[in-house]
Write a protein that holds these residues in place. Sequence first.
Motif, PDB file in Angstrom:
ATOM      1  N   UNK A 136       0.787  -1.228   0.000  1.00 57.07           N
ATOM      2  CA  UNK A 136       0.000   0.000   0.000  1.00 57.07           C
ATOM      3  C   UNK A 136       0.816   1.273   0.000  1.00 57.07           C
ATOM      4  N   UNK A 137       1.911   1.312  -0.766  1.00 62.27           N
ATOM      5  CA  UNK A 137       2.744   2.519  -0.830  1.00 62.27           C
ATOM      6  C   UNK A 137       1.908   3.719  -1.247  1.00 62.27           C
ATOM      7  N   UNK A 138       2.093   4.819  -0.517  1.00 62.61           N
ATOM      8  CA  UNK A 138       1.310   6.027  -0.779  1.00 62.61           C
ATOM      9  C   UNK A 138       2.232   7.219  -1.060  1.00 62.61           C
ATOM     10  N   UNK A 139       1.672   8.234  -1.675  1.00 61.69           N
ATOM     11  CA  UNK A 139       2.415   9.471  -1.921  1.00 61.69           C
ATOM     12  C   UNK A 139       2.909  10.031  -0.594  1.00 61.69           C
ATOM     13  N   UNK A 140       4.142  10.519  -0.599  1.00 63.68           N
ATOM     14  CA  UNK A 140       4.737  11.091   0.599  1.00 63.68           C
ATOM     15  C   UNK A 140       5.500  10.104   1.443  1.00 63.68           C
ATOM     16  N   UNK A 141       5.377   8.800   1.141  1.00 65.73           N
ATOM     17  CA  UNK A 141       6.115   7.788   1.900  1.00 65.73           C
ATOM     18  C   UNK A 141       7.494   7.557   1.287  1.00 65.73           C
ATOM     19  N   UNK A 142       8.307   6.771   1.999  1.00 61.45           N
ATOM     20  CA  UNK A 142       9.655   6.437   1.540  1.00 61.45           C
ATOM     21  C   UNK A 142       9.732   4.960   1.210  1.00 61.45           C
ATOM     22  N   UNK A 143      10.231   4.653   0.021  1.00 63.16           N
ATOM     23  CA  UNK A 143      10.408   3.282  -0.456  1.00 63.16           C
ATOM     24  C   UNK A 143      11.897   2.988  -0.558  1.00 63.16           C
ATOM     25  N   UNK A 144      12.339   1.903   0.082  1.00 62.41           N
ATOM     26  CA  UNK A 144      13.718   1.426  -0.044  1.00 62.41           C
ATOM     27  C   UNK A 144      13.717   0.206  -0.946  1.00 62.41           C
ATOM     28  N   UNK A 145      14.508   0.249  -2.017  1.00 57.37           N
ATOM     29  CA  UNK A 145      14.580  -0.840  -2.993  1.00 57.37           C
ATOM     30  C   UNK A 145      15.984  -1.428  -2.964  1.00 57.37           C
ATOM     31  N   UNK A 146      16.081  -2.701  -2.665  1.00 57.04           N
ATOM     32  CA  UNK A 146      17.372  -3.383  -2.744  1.00 57.04           C
ATOM     33  C   UNK A 146      17.595  -3.917  -4.151  1.00 57.04           C
ATOM     34  N   UNK A 147      18.847  -3.910  -4.596  1.00 60.34           N
ATOM     35  CA  UNK A 147      19.145  -4.348  -5.960  1.00 60.34           C
ATOM     36  C   UNK A 147      18.594  -3.379  -6.976  1.00 60.34           C
ATOM     37  N   UNK A 148      18.872  -2.096  -6.774  1.00 62.52           N
ATOM     38  CA  UNK A 148      18.287  -1.060  -7.611  1.00 62.52           C
ATOM     39  C   UNK A 148      18.643  -1.149  -9.077  1.00 62.52           C
ATOM     40  N   UNK A 149      19.739  -1.820  -9.419  1.00 65.04           N
ATOM     41  CA  UNK A 149      20.145  -1.912 -10.813  1.00 65.04           C
ATOM     42  C   UNK A 149      19.518  -3.060 -11.572  1.00 65.04           C
ATOM     43  N   UNK A 150      18.752  -3.901 -10.893  1.00 63.77           N
ATOM     44  CA  UNK A 150      18.126  -5.047 -11.544  1.00 63.77           C
ATOM     45  C   UNK A 150      16.888  -4.622 -12.329  1.00 63.77           C
ATOM     46  N   UNK A 209       9.157   3.505   4.877  1.00 57.68           N
ATOM     47  CA  UNK A 209       7.794   3.008   5.047  1.00 57.68           C
ATOM     48  C   UNK A 209       7.606   1.640   4.394  1.00 57.68           C
ATOM     49  N   UNK A 210       8.242   1.450   3.254  1.00 54.43           N
ATOM     50  CA  UNK A 210       8.165   0.177   2.541  1.00 54.43           C
ATOM     51  C   UNK A 210       9.568  -0.219   2.108  1.00 54.43           C
ATOM     52  N   UNK A 211       9.917  -1.490   2.305  1.00 50.76           N
ATOM     53  CA  UNK A 211      11.188  -2.039   1.834  1.00 50.76           C
ATOM     54  C   UNK A 211      10.880  -3.177   0.875  1.00 50.76           C
ATOM     55  N   UNK A 212      11.424  -3.118  -0.336  1.00 50.13           N
ATOM     56  CA  UNK A 212      11.286  -4.194  -1.316  1.00 50.13           C
ATOM     57  C   UNK A 212      12.615  -4.936  -1.356  1.00 50.13           C
ATOM     58  N   UNK A 213      12.602  -6.197  -0.908  1.00 51.74           N
ATOM     59  CA  UNK A 213      13.845  -6.920  -0.641  1.00 51.74           C
ATOM     60  C   UNK A 213      13.989  -8.156  -1.514  1.00 51.74           C
ATOM     61  N   UNK A 214      15.153  -8.297  -2.143  1.00 52.03           N
ATOM     62  CA  UNK A 214      15.463  -9.475  -2.941  1.00 52.03           C
ATOM     63  C   UNK A 214      16.437 -10.408  -2.243  1.00 52.03           C
TER      64      UNK A 214
END
Length: 325
Positions: A136-150, A209-214
């Motif tokens: 449920x990522x929303x505007x104004x939140x922070x998203x952390x993405x691991x493996x950003x180059x994939x 707020x959200x972490x997308x983890x590989x």
Amino acid sequence: MHAITVPSPGGPEALVWAEVPDPEPGPGEVVVDVRASAVNRADLLQRQGHYPPPPGAPAYLGLECSGVISAVGPDVTDWRVGQEVCALLAGGGYAERVAVPAGQVLPVPAGVDLVDAAALPEVACTVWSNVVRLAGLRAGETLLVHGGGSGIGTFAIQLGVALGATVLVTARAAKHERLRELGAAHTIDYAGQDFVEEVRRVTDGRGADVVLDIMGASYLRQNVAALATGGRLMVIGLQGGRKGELDLNALMAKRATIGATTLRARPAAEKAAIVRGVRDEVWPLVEAGRIRPVVDRRMPMAEAAEAHRRVENSDHLGKVLLTTG
């Protein structure tokens, strides 16, 4: 037709371009003449013998493709022969033709090249279903993405920015400039920086707020530490292992949530629902130019072994595509 086969599991050299039977469309299926497929980490695992296809799926590698519909099966009313499409697959993309359930087919977005469209289905469905539908990522939140180059990472950056989030990424330092061009607000060198400290620093101690983890197990403790209060950790890969120790007190103190998903083995109806969501919510962003496929390079499908080596070494940025023509 020809397809990439794996007579015996092993390294990239195990991939063999061979003649195989042509697919026939079953009820509710279409056959796509493949113009391109894309290399995913799951393909590397299947080649090694660690990730067999689900029951009923083609034995060949390839979780997405683009091409032209050449046949439609019984009960298919939404698609017709000659349409340019891309599709989410349970397997079979590394071939000249593939049969796919009609509910997993998408039109090629306006403004996107037919070959480049092969870079979209798997990442769009994976990222949207996890970051938007579940977290449920929303505007104004922070998203952390691991493996950003994939492929996943480059898509997640763009989707997060399009949704109004601030996107932080971990990646090799050599890829940072390109990732900032895609919209990453802050890049972290996972080889030389503590990502938890960096996340806390750039968020004034609040966290993501959200972490997308590989990575899975090897990042579990740090990911929980990097979460904001009410944060959501979505695990979609296990490159760092399957089993890790979880501090439940730390999770409870933050009132945080951990989710973990796979896409390939889901029932066709679940995949079709995700594909509909992507078509409704993501395709307009692609057609508006706010998200674009990020293609590292195109390679002939017969050179799939070299493409696997490039992805295995993480030398790519975005998707490596395999083309049939």
